[in-house]
Write a protein that holds these residues in place. Structure first.
Motif, PDB file in Angstrom:
ATOM      1  N   ASN A  89      -0.948  -1.525  -4.424  1.00 47.12           N
ATOM      2  CA  ASN A  89      -2.398  -1.668  -4.337  1.00 47.12           C
ATOM      3  C   ASN A  89      -2.932  -0.758  -3.245  1.00 47.12           C
ATOM      4  O   ASN A  89      -2.199   0.051  -2.679  1.00 47.12           O
ATOM      5  N   GLY A  90      -4.221  -0.896  -2.958  1.00 48.29           N
ATOM      6  CA  GLY A  90      -4.835  -0.060  -1.938  1.00 48.29           C
ATOM      7  C   GLY A  90      -5.278   1.282  -2.504  1.00 48.29           C
ATOM      8  O   GLY A  90      -5.220   1.525  -3.709  1.00 48.29           O
ATOM      9  N   THR A  91      -5.729   2.149  -1.639  1.00 46.84           N
ATOM     10  CA  THR A  91      -6.259   3.448  -2.047  1.00 46.84           C
ATOM     11  C   THR A  91      -5.162   4.511  -2.030  1.00 46.84           C
ATOM     12  O   THR A  91      -4.128   4.344  -1.380  1.00 46.84           O
TER      13      THR A  91
ATOM     14  N   ALA B  33       0.831  -1.200   0.000  1.00 47.88           N
ATOM     15  CA  ALA B  33       0.000   0.000   0.000  1.00 47.88           C
ATOM     16  C   ALA B  33       0.867   1.251   0.000  1.00 47.88           C
ATOM     17  O   ALA B  33       2.049   1.217   0.334  1.00 47.88           O
TER      18      ALA B  33
END
Length: 261
Positions: free
Chosen positions: A151-153, A129
């Motif tokens: 990945n992730g926000t 992340a």
């Protein structure tokens, strides 16, 4: 020049020069492995070894180089896992470890160096992340994490990067909404393409970005209206929005750019 000795030999020769401050040996046909003996050089501030054939991990001991300001190891065939502690060397202003496809790594949860101006890990096997602590790197001007496995926000703290001029996060697995970059008044290049970002893009995302030249949001899952606030930006040359789920194109108002391709 072409230097044809093994890694431990040229590293050992350099490590005996205790007052050495800079190593600039790009494209010198250097072989690996990188040797931990280089960490003896307490005054070392610059390591530039781009485009060599090191085929080596980065020694953990490089984190002991407390005066290091520039670390460039792009296209060196680096392997293993990049030592996280290097990111926290307080004096570091440039890290470029791009184009090392077999180099793994993760950004630490603890703060990265606040002095960083350039952070490039393009085309590596970095994953995980995005650290929220990215927002304290107020001097960061160039951020390239493209073609990795992140990945992730996207953290909202990205909006704190007021000096940002170039950002490429393309070809990753980022999800969720697009954060605002309105504070980055110097931003010229923004590429978020080939991710899994979604949601509506509001006009406020681009307010104040008077220096934006290129923006690429293609190959995501954005919905709603294509923001008309993009088109009045005076320096904008390219807008790429294909392969999304936009449903409406608002009326063009105050289109001031005559150089838009």
């Amino acid at each position: 020049v072409s230097i044809s000795v093994a890694g431990h030999e040229w590293c050992s020769a350099l490590s005996s020069m205790l007052d050495l401050q800079e190593i600039r040996m790009s494209k010198c046909n250097l072989s690996g492995p990188l040797d931990s003996s280089l960490a003896r050089l307490e005054n070392l501030s610059v390591i530039v070894l781009d485009m060599n054939y090191l085929s080596s991990p980065v020694p953990e001991t490089f984190a002991h180089l407390k005066n290091l300001t520039i670390l460039r190891l792009s296209e060196c065939g680096l392997t293993g896992t990049f030592p996280q502690k290097i990111f926290s060397i307080e004096t570091l202003s440039v890290i470029d470890i791009s184009l090392n496809q077999n180099l793994n790594g993760f950004f630490p949860n603890f703060p990265l160096s606040r002095s960083l101006q350039t952070l490039k890990v393009r085309n590596t096997s970095f994953s995980g992340a995005f650290p929220h602590s990215i927002g304290i790197m107020r001097h960061l001007s160039e951020l390239d994490l493209s073609d990795c496995r992140f990945n992730g926000t996207l953290p909202g703290s990205l909006s704190n990067l007021t000096e940002l001029s170039y950002m490429d996060l393309s070809f990753n697995n980022f999800t969720g909404p697009m954060t605002s970059f309105g504070m980055a008044k110097n931003l010229t290049h923004l590429d978020l393409s080939h991710n899994h970002l979604s949601g509506i893009i509001s006009s406020s995302h681009f307010e104040g970005l008077q220096n934006l030249v290129n923006i690429d949001l293609s190959y995501n899952s954005f919905t709603g209206s294509i923001p008309s606030s993009l088109f009045p930006l005076p320096l904008l040359q390219q807008i790429q929005l294909s392969n999304n789920q936009f449903s409406q194109l608002d009326e063009f108002i105050n289109v001031s750019s005559s150089i838009l391709d």
